[in-house]
Enzyme design. Structure first.
Site, PDB file in Angstrom:
ATOM      1  N   GLY A   1     -10.858 -22.333  10.305  1.00 14.26           N
ATOM      2  CA  GLY A   1     -11.525 -21.051  10.568  1.00 14.26           C
ATOM      3  C   GLY A   1     -13.029 -21.121  10.672  1.00 14.26           C
ATOM      4  CB  SER A   2     -15.540 -23.829  11.109  1.00 12.47           C
ATOM      5  OG  SER A   2     -15.133 -24.455  12.300  1.00 12.47           O
TER       6      SER A   2
ATOM      7  CG  ASN B   1      -8.373 -21.737  23.754  1.00  8.02           C
ATOM      8  OD1 ASN B   1      -8.350 -21.599  22.526  1.00  8.02           O
ATOM      9  ND2 ASN B   1      -8.043 -22.875  24.336  1.00  8.02           N
TER      10      ASN B   1
ATOM     11  CG  MET C   1      -3.427 -25.392  16.479  1.00  6.92           C
ATOM     12  SD  MET C   1      -4.317 -25.950  17.959  1.00  6.92           S
ATOM     13  CE  MET C   1      -5.739 -26.738  17.247  1.00  6.92           C
ATOM     14  NE  ARG C   2       2.911 -21.093  15.985  1.00  8.94           N
ATOM     15  CZ  ARG C   2       4.053 -21.573  15.526  1.00  8.94           C
ATOM     16  NH1 ARG C   2       5.035 -21.856  16.352  1.00  8.94           N
ATOM     17  NH2 ARG C   2       4.213 -21.784  14.241  1.00  8.94           N
ATOM     18  CG  LEU C   3       1.413 -23.268  24.569  1.00 10.13           C
ATOM     19  CD1 LEU C   3       2.357 -23.901  25.591  1.00 10.13           C
ATOM     20  CD2 LEU C   3      -0.031 -23.399  25.016  1.00 10.13           C
TER      21      LEU C   3
ATOM     22  CG  HIS D   1      -9.541 -27.687  24.309  1.00 13.66           C
ATOM     23  ND1 HIS D   1      -8.435 -27.764  23.480  1.00 13.66           N
ATOM     24  CD2 HIS D   1      -9.705 -28.928  24.837  1.00 13.66           C
ATOM     25  CE1 HIS D   1      -7.950 -28.993  23.515  1.00 13.66           C
ATOM     26  NE2 HIS D   1      -8.700 -29.716  24.320  1.00 13.66           N
TER      27      HIS D   1
HETATM   28  C1  GAR Z   1     -11.632 -26.150  17.128  1.00 16.61           C
HETATM   29  O1  GAR Z   1     -12.234 -27.400  17.328  1.00 16.61           O
HETATM   30  C2  GAR Z   1     -11.027 -25.648  18.421  1.00 16.61           C
HETATM   31  O2  GAR Z   1     -11.741 -26.018  19.556  1.00 16.61           O
HETATM   32  C3  GAR Z   1      -9.670 -26.324  18.396  1.00 16.61           C
HETATM   33  O3  GAR Z   1      -9.258 -26.169  17.057  1.00 16.61           O
HETATM   34  C4  GAR Z   1     -10.408 -26.282  16.218  1.00 16.61           C
HETATM   35  C5  GAR Z   1     -10.360 -25.168  15.189  1.00 16.61           C
HETATM   36  O4  GAR Z   1     -11.357 -25.359  14.221  1.00 16.61           O
HETATM   37  N1  GAR Z   1      -8.770 -25.715  19.326  1.00 16.61           N
HETATM   38  C6  GAR Z   1      -7.908 -26.411  20.049  1.00 16.61           C
HETATM   39  O5  GAR Z   1      -7.749 -27.598  19.941  1.00 16.61           O
HETATM   40  C7  GAR Z   1      -7.110 -25.573  21.043  1.00 16.61           C
HETATM   41  N2  GAR Z   1      -6.339 -26.407  21.867  1.00 16.61           N
HETATM   42  P1  GAR Z   1     -11.699 -24.186  13.188  1.00 16.61           P
HETATM   43  O6  GAR Z   1     -10.364 -23.740  12.577  1.00 16.61           O
HETATM   44  O7  GAR Z   1     -12.599 -24.809  12.182  1.00 16.61           O
HETATM   45  O8  GAR Z   1     -12.345 -23.076  13.952  1.00 16.61           O
END
Ligand code: GAR
Length: 196
Positions: A12-13, A104, A87-89, A106
């Site tokens: 959740g950062s 989104n 992490m869901r489509l 990424h």
């Molecule tokens: C982030 O790096 C985001 O880009 C990635 O999950 C991480 C969540 O970090 N998302 C994906 O990989 C989507 N395919 P967080 O929970 O610290 O925000």
């Protein structure tokens, strides 16, 4: 003023960076939707006093989980959804039913390295340029029209942790900035958030 919902599954950062960036603006994180009851993002959410909803995907099909999510966001008047490590489509049906932008972030330069573990995959690749992508969501895995990419050149001497930190810094700076721009447009009556 426009309200958004953040969907997240992990630490959740990004969620926290978005909430901090919108503090003192006319916009607001109306709620968090999370698919994991033990995700650390839920603690951040409680600390920030933002409503959270855990939506269970196991033991039922995706359509049922998405119906629950749709009613949460519709009841709360959400006008934009930001996927921040969700992490869901999302299905095409959900995307069509929600009346607003879905964005989104990424941690790679798409179309390179979609899916889970993209930071490590990018790190282990021979790519000289690494970075992030912010894009509109469609029903594919990290596909959908690109809004913004930010990158940096690696020296080759960095550790995985250093690369990870650099990528998160870019995400925390640019995802909230793009979301704010879309919310400004939505608040002006442009329900698709504008053409950025
Ligand atoms: C982030 O790096 C985001 O880009 C990635 O999950 C991480 C969540 O970090 N998302 C994906 O990989 C989507 N395919 P967080 O929970 O610290 O925000």
């Amino acid at each position: 003023m426009a309200d958004l919902a953040v969907f997240a599954s992990g630490s959740g950062s990004n969620f926290e960076a978005i909430a901090a960036h919108l503090c003192g603006t006319a916009h607001r994180v109306a709620c968090l939707v999370c698919d994991k009851s033990n995700a650390a993002v839920l603690q951040r959410c409680r600390r920030l006093g933002i409503a959270s909803f855990v939506v269970c995907y196991s033991g039922r099909d995706r359509v049922q989980a998405e119906q629950e999510i749709l009613s949460i966001v519709q009841q709360r008047g959400v006008e934009l959804i930001a996927l921040a490590g969700f992490m869901r489509l999302l299905s095409a049906g959900f995307i069509d039913s929600f009346d607003g932008p879905i964005l989104n972030v990424h941690p790679s330069l798409l179309p390179r390295h979609p899916g889970c573990g993209a930071i490590e995959t990018s790190y282990r690749s021979g790519d000289n340029e690494l970075g992030i992508t912010i894009h509109h969501v469609d029903s594919g895995l990290d596909t959908g029209p690109v809004i913004l990419q930010k990158s940096f050149r690696r020296t080759g001497g960095e550790s995985l942790q250093q690369i990870e930190q650099r990528i998160h810094e870019l995400e925390h700076q640019w995802f909230p900035t793009v979301i704010r721009r879309f919310l400004d447009n939505v608040a002006q009556g442009n329900h698709d958030g504008g053409s950025q």
